[in-house]
Structures are given as C-alpha cells and as structure tokens.
Write an enzyme that holds these catalytic residues in place. Structure first.
Site: not given
Length: 264
Positions: A154, A158
């Site tokens: 990701h 995040k």
C-alpha cells in the site's frame, strides 16, 4: 432516494466517494462529517467545486438531527472509525465502513449493537470487487495448497499494518487450511520481523511505498510449483462500484456483515 453522509470527505478515497454519491441515481449526499471546522459546505474546500453545497458538520448528533441520513459512509482512520460506527448505529443510521483497524472486541460489540437495533452495517476491508474475488480464490486454493504467504502493498500514508485485506484474506484461508507451521523448524530471524507477521502459521508481509495504491498477492507453494493470486487497484476509482453496491445493499440488511465476500 438513499440519503448519505460521508465521514472523511477530504481524503483521497473520500473525494472519489463524494463524486460517486453525487452522480449516482438513487443517492443523495446530505452531509459531510469532519473533525475540523472547515466552513459551511464542501464548496468551501479547494478540492471541490464551489457549487457543492453539501453541509459540513463536526458533531454527528447535530448532523443526524438536521439532515436525517440513512447511511454513514466512513472513510476516515483507525483512530475514529469505531466511535463513528457506534454512534451511527446508536442513531439508527446504517454504517458502511471502508476503514480498517477494529479490534475483535470492537467488532463483537458492534455486531451485537447492530443485531439489537435490527439495522444493517457493512464493514469492508476492501471495496474493490476484484480484491473480493482474489480472497475467494485464495480460500479455494488453500484447501489444496496449505503453504501460503501473503504480501500486501500500500501507499506510505496507510496507518495500519497488516492491512485489513491482508488480515481478512488470512482469516478466510484459515477457515479451510490444514493447520501447520511453515518454514524450517530451526528457522531464525537475524533481523526481527524479517519473516513478517504470523497468522496461524502463515506469514503476512506489509510493503509501504509512495506510488502504490492497494495491491496484494497470495503465494501458494507446492511440490515443484508456485501459484500466485494477485490483485492491483491502480487508482481509487476501482473501489467506487463496491462503495455504491454497499450503500444500496446495507439499506436492506438487519445485521452487521464484515467483508464483501459475504454478500457478493
């Protein structure tokens, strides 16, 4: 017409969701919830056109009283999502949650609250339909190939690791996988964490880099073979069909569902 409020409208996912709800037939964006006092409407924010007249609230009770939403779409952060979900259920507003980071105890409490209220709640670690299929396919493969590792990747903003999708994938695999500890019995990490997080003998590895959006591969090893099941979200538009599906579906439900694979 489904009346929708959005928490987290200023985030990258939230911006996409605002446009999605405003442009979907059968939906009306009635409010935005934010922890900052940013002005009266979304049109006051630089990321939206001036004519976006959806009001912004910092107090959820006031939002409910004045705009009467049917659904709260939460795209905020692990720090606030539990409280938002609980407040929504307490006010008889159906939550659709795209934020991860719940504890098992919190999920159990929210499940019981939704059951007592007899209203729907959807918590979706991933809204992308392809990602849901990836998890379903991985669960099927694990019946035959129990040696598995998960690599989830990701963007570097995040907050939680492993991702909700990574954990959910491991949970689904664990339902059918022959229990075993993988790797050499005398294996030793020369640098702590090198082998990733352990989930019932499986390893989950988290990659965080700028340029990534949301990506995951599930690797299954067998005698002389490797099976890789992979999904890539290349932009946040990939999540919007799932968002719309959840908003339309949660209205018809009377309980909490964790994971889109349970309703697709």
């Amino acid at each position: 017409m489904i009346r929708v409020a959005i928490a987290g409208a200023r985030g990258k996912m939230g911006i996409e969701a605002v446009h999605t709800v405003l442009n979907r037939e059968g939906m009306e964006l009635v409010a935005a919830l934010d922890y900052k006092d940013l002005g009266p409407t979304l049109g006051n924010l630089e990321m939206f056109p001036d004519y976006y007249d959806t009001p912004i609230y910092t107090d959820f009770a006031q939002l409910v009283a004045e705009t009467k939403p049917d659904v709260l779409l939460d795209l905020t952060s692990p720090h606030s999502v539990y409280q938002h979900t609980k407040e929504a259920l307490e006010h008889n507003v159906r939550p659709v949650i795209g934020t991860t980071g719940f504890t098992d105890e919190q999920l159990q409490e929210l499940t019981e609250l939704a059951r007592s209220k007899k209203i729907g709640c959807i918590i979706a670690p991933n809204f992308a339909i392809g990602a849901i299929l990836m998890m379903k396919f991985a669960k099927e493969a694990a019946k035959y190939l129990p040696d598995v590792e998960i690599i989830e990747m990701h963007h570097d903003r995040k907050l939680d690791a492993p991702s909700g999708t990574g954990i959910k994938t491991a949970q689904m695999i664990a339902e059918v996988r022959q229990s075993k500890i993988q790797g050499h019995p005398d294996e030793k990490e020369t640098h702590e964490g090198a082998r990733g997080a352990d989930f019932e003998g499986m390893k989950i590895h988290s990659v965080r880099l700028p340029g990534l959006v949301a990506h995951q591969q599930v690797l299954f090893g067998g005698d002389g073979q490797l099976l890789t099941i992979r999904h890539d979200s290349l932009n946040r538009e990939s999540f919007m069909s799932g968002v719309a599906f959840c908003i339309n579906t949660v209205i018809t439900m009377d309980k909490l569902v964790y994971g889109l694979e349970n309703i697709i």
